[in-house]
Design a protein around this motif. Structure first.
Motif, mmCIF file in Angstrom:
data_model
loop_
_atom_site.group_PDB
_atom_site.id
_atom_site.type_symbol
_atom_site.label_atom_id
_atom_site.label_comp_id
_atom_site.label_asym_id
_atom_site.label_seq_id
_atom_site.Cartn_x
_atom_site.Cartn_y
_atom_site.Cartn_z
ATOM 1 N N TRP A 54 -2.516 -8.703 -10.155
ATOM 2 C CA TRP A 54 -2.764 -8.353 -8.761
ATOM 3 C C TRP A 54 -1.481 -8.134 -7.974
ATOM 4 C CZ3 TRP A 54 -7.392 -7.693 -6.145
ATOM 5 C CH2 TRP A 54 -8.535 -7.931 -6.894
ATOM 6 N N LEU A 55 -0.337 -8.202 -8.616
ATOM 7 C CA LEU A 55 0.940 -8.129 -7.913
ATOM 8 C C LEU A 55 1.105 -6.821 -7.140
ATOM 9 C CD1 LEU A 55 3.323 -9.948 -7.464
ATOM 10 C CD2 LEU A 55 4.456 -8.866 -9.392
ATOM 11 N N ASN A 56 0.719 -5.695 -7.734
ATOM 12 C CA ASN A 56 0.811 -4.416 -7.021
ATOM 13 C C ASN A 56 -0.096 -4.407 -5.796
ATOM 14 O OD1 ASN A 56 2.683 -3.278 -8.704
ATOM 15 N ND2 ASN A 56 1.186 -2.240 -9.982
ATOM 16 N N ALA A 97 -6.187 5.865 -3.453
ATOM 17 C CA ALA A 97 -4.868 5.508 -3.982
ATOM 18 C C ALA A 97 -4.824 4.035 -4.368
ATOM 19 C CB ALA A 97 -3.790 5.813 -2.946
ATOM 20 N N LEU A 98 -5.471 3.193 -3.592
ATOM 21 C CA LEU A 98 -5.454 1.760 -3.877
ATOM 22 C C LEU A 98 -6.261 1.424 -5.121
ATOM 23 C CD1 LEU A 98 -4.457 -0.942 -2.841
ATOM 24 C CD2 LEU A 98 -6.525 -1.124 -1.485
ATOM 25 N N SER A 99 -7.398 2.060 -5.287
ATOM 26 C CA SER A 99 -8.238 1.742 -6.445
ATOM 27 C C SER A 99 -7.655 2.286 -7.750
ATOM 28 C CB SER A 99 -9.646 2.284 -6.228
ATOM 29 O OG SER A 99 -9.623 3.682 -6.138
ATOM 30 N N ASN A 100 -6.810 3.292 -7.681
ATOM 31 C CA ASN A 100 -6.211 3.881 -8.886
ATOM 32 C C ASN A 100 -4.750 3.502 -9.073
ATOM 33 O OD1 ASN A 100 -8.544 5.275 -9.650
ATOM 34 N ND2 ASN A 100 -8.093 6.906 -8.196
ATOM 35 N N MET A 101 -4.284 2.488 -8.370
ATOM 36 C CA MET A 101 -2.859 2.168 -8.395
ATOM 37 C C MET A 101 -2.377 1.771 -9.785
ATOM 38 S SD MET A 101 -0.586 -0.254 -5.939
ATOM 39 C CE MET A 101 -1.993 -1.197 -5.547
ATOM 40 N N ASN A 102 -3.136 0.985 -10.505
ATOM 41 C CA ASN A 102 -2.674 0.514 -11.806
ATOM 42 C C ASN A 102 -2.881 1.538 -12.920
ATOM 43 O OD1 ASN A 102 -1.743 -1.930 -10.850
ATOM 44 N ND2 ASN A 102 -3.753 -2.884 -11.024
ATOM 45 N N GLU A 103 -3.742 2.537 -12.722
ATOM 46 C CA GLU A 103 -3.960 3.558 -13.747
ATOM 47 C C GLU A 103 -2.955 4.698 -13.677
ATOM 48 O OE1 GLU A 103 -7.477 3.000 -12.149
ATOM 49 O OE2 GLU A 103 -7.421 1.266 -13.452
ATOM 50 N N PHE A 147 -1.000 -7.054 -4.018
ATOM 51 C CA PHE A 147 -0.369 -7.925 -3.022
ATOM 52 C C PHE A 147 0.748 -7.186 -2.293
ATOM 53 C CE2 PHE A 147 -1.484 -11.760 -5.879
ATOM 54 C CZ PHE A 147 -2.720 -11.899 -5.275
ATOM 55 N N ARG A 148 1.577 -6.452 -3.052
ATOM 56 C CA ARG A 148 2.686 -5.721 -2.421
ATOM 57 C C ARG A 148 2.153 -4.606 -1.531
ATOM 58 N NH1 ARG A 148 8.103 -5.938 -3.199
ATOM 59 N NH2 ARG A 148 7.433 -8.097 -3.188
ATOM 60 N N GLU A 149 1.101 -3.929 -1.989
ATOM 61 C CA GLU A 149 0.471 -2.878 -1.180
ATOM 62 C C GLU A 149 -0.037 -3.452 0.138
ATOM 63 O OE1 GLU A 149 -1.055 1.054 -0.575
ATOM 64 O OE2 GLU A 149 -0.080 0.394 -2.399
ATOM 65 N N ALA A 150 -0.698 -4.595 0.070
ATOM 66 C CA ALA A 150 -1.229 -5.228 1.284
ATOM 67 C C ALA A 150 -0.096 -5.666 2.202
ATOM 68 C CB ALA A 150 -2.099 -6.423 0.912
ATOM 69 N N GLU A 151 0.972 -6.207 1.625
ATOM 70 C CA GLU A 151 2.098 -6.642 2.445
ATOM 71 C C GLU A 151 2.756 -5.451 3.154
ATOM 72 O OE1 GLU A 151 6.028 -9.487 2.048
ATOM 73 O OE2 GLU A 151 5.241 -8.535 0.246
ATOM 74 N N LEU A 152 2.930 -4.351 2.434
ATOM 75 C CA LEU A 152 3.519 -3.165 3.049
ATOM 76 C C LEU A 152 2.612 -2.585 4.130
ATOM 77 C CD1 LEU A 152 5.040 -1.446 -0.087
ATOM 78 C CD2 LEU A 152 6.298 -2.314 1.884
ATOM 79 N N LYS A 153 1.309 -2.530 3.858
ATOM 80 C CA LYS A 153 0.381 -1.974 4.842
ATOM 81 C C LYS A 153 0.364 -2.821 6.113
ATOM 82 C CE LYS A 153 -3.629 -0.288 3.571
ATOM 83 N NZ LYS A 153 -5.031 -0.156 3.170
ATOM 84 N N HIS A 154 0.283 -4.137 5.955
ATOM 85 C CA HIS A 154 0.263 -5.007 7.126
ATOM 86 C C HIS A 154 1.606 -4.995 7.856
ATOM 87 C CE1 HIS A 154 -3.297 -6.694 5.027
ATOM 88 N NE2 HIS A 154 -3.754 -6.663 6.257
ATOM 89 N N GLY A 155 2.695 -4.879 7.096
ATOM 90 C CA GLY A 155 4.007 -4.777 7.729
ATOM 91 C C GLY A 155 4.145 -3.503 8.547
ATOM 92 N N ARG A 156 3.667 -2.388 8.011
ATOM 93 C CA ARG A 156 3.727 -1.118 8.749
ATOM 94 C C ARG A 156 2.865 -1.179 9.998
ATOM 95 N NH1 ARG A 156 3.143 2.592 3.287
ATOM 96 N NH2 ARG A 156 5.302 2.378 2.626
ATOM 97 N N GLN A 157 1.690 -1.757 9.874
ATOM 98 C CA GLN A 157 0.817 -1.901 11.046
ATOM 99 C C GLN A 157 1.457 -2.807 12.089
ATOM 100 O OE1 GLN A 157 -2.808 -3.264 9.242
ATOM 101 N NE2 GLN A 157 -3.508 -1.208 8.771
ATOM 102 N N GLY A 205 2.922 -19.116 -4.958
ATOM 103 C CA GLY A 205 2.914 -18.793 -6.375
ATOM 104 C C GLY A 205 1.837 -17.811 -6.788
ATOM 105 N N PHE A 206 1.520 -16.845 -5.941
ATOM 106 C CA PHE A 206 0.512 -15.833 -6.282
ATOM 107 C C PHE A 206 0.932 -15.025 -7.512
ATOM 108 C CE2 PHE A 206 -0.686 -16.035 -1.662
ATOM 109 C CZ PHE A 206 -1.940 -16.572 -1.883
ATOM 110 N N ALA A 207 2.215 -14.707 -7.617
ATOM 111 C CA ALA A 207 2.693 -13.878 -8.726
ATOM 112 C C ALA A 207 2.519 -14.570 -10.068
ATOM 113 C CB ALA A 207 4.154 -13.515 -8.511
ATOM 114 N N GLU A 208 2.666 -15.879 -10.099
ATOM 115 C CA GLU A 208 2.494 -16.609 -11.359
ATOM 116 C C GLU A 208 1.023 -16.718 -11.747
ATOM 117 O OE1 GLU A 208 4.254 -20.399 -10.689
ATOM 118 O OE2 GLU A 208 6.261 -19.715 -11.188
#
Length: 162
Positions: free
Chosen positions: A26-28, A98-104, A30-40, A18-21
């Protein structure tokens, strides 16, 4: 919302803890981390299988010097491991801005605007399909690399780990 076990079983909204709730801001990230770890992990699965069949030239990389791919870490600690650390560090540093400016800015998680092979489709429906495929393949690769390393460690053999 945590994963629903009812009629609509889907791994697209998989969030068993339930991280999203609890922290939607932080949802973006979390998705960024999931994609990065998946690619690695996808690269790691290829990097664990390919050296069982093909090696780069040099005595220190030969099948006689390093018979098992898992032994390469200790055998090549003073040479190749430094290069790996350098390249991984460079990739991390390049993604910090890119990660630090993702939400802006108007940047989707995992999108660095780098598609030199032109594999990303232009059709929005195909783009969504490609995103789901990458996410699911990354999740599979994260599980697979754990199983591959465990299998190679337990059996002491290389691919196919039997």
């Amino acid at each position: 919302m945590p994963f629903r076990w009812g009629g609509s079983k889907s791994s697209v909204e998989f969030d068993p803890i339930g991280f999203a709730e609890r922290s939607p801001e932080w949802l973006n990230w979390f998705r960024e981390a999931e994609l990065k770890h998946g690619r690695q992990a996808m690269l790691a699965t290829v990097g664990l299988v390919v050296p069982e069949f093909v090696r780069i030239p040099g005595e220190q990389f030969s099948f006689e010097s390093v018979p098992n791919v898992l032994q390469a870490h200790d055998a090549l600690l003073d040479t190749s491991m430094k290069q790996i650390l350098l390249w991984v560090s460079l990739a991390e540093v390049m993604t910090l801005a890119a990660l630090s400016n993702m939400n802006e800015f108007d940047r989707a998680p995992g999108d660095y605007g780098f598609d030199f092979m032109g594999l990303y489709p232009t059709d929005p429906a195909k783009q969504e399909e490609m995103k789901v495929k990458e996410l699911k393949n990354g999740r599979l690769a994260m599980i697979a690399i754990g199983g591959m390393v465990t299998g190679a460690s337990i059996t002491g053999h290389g691919f196919p780990y039997v």
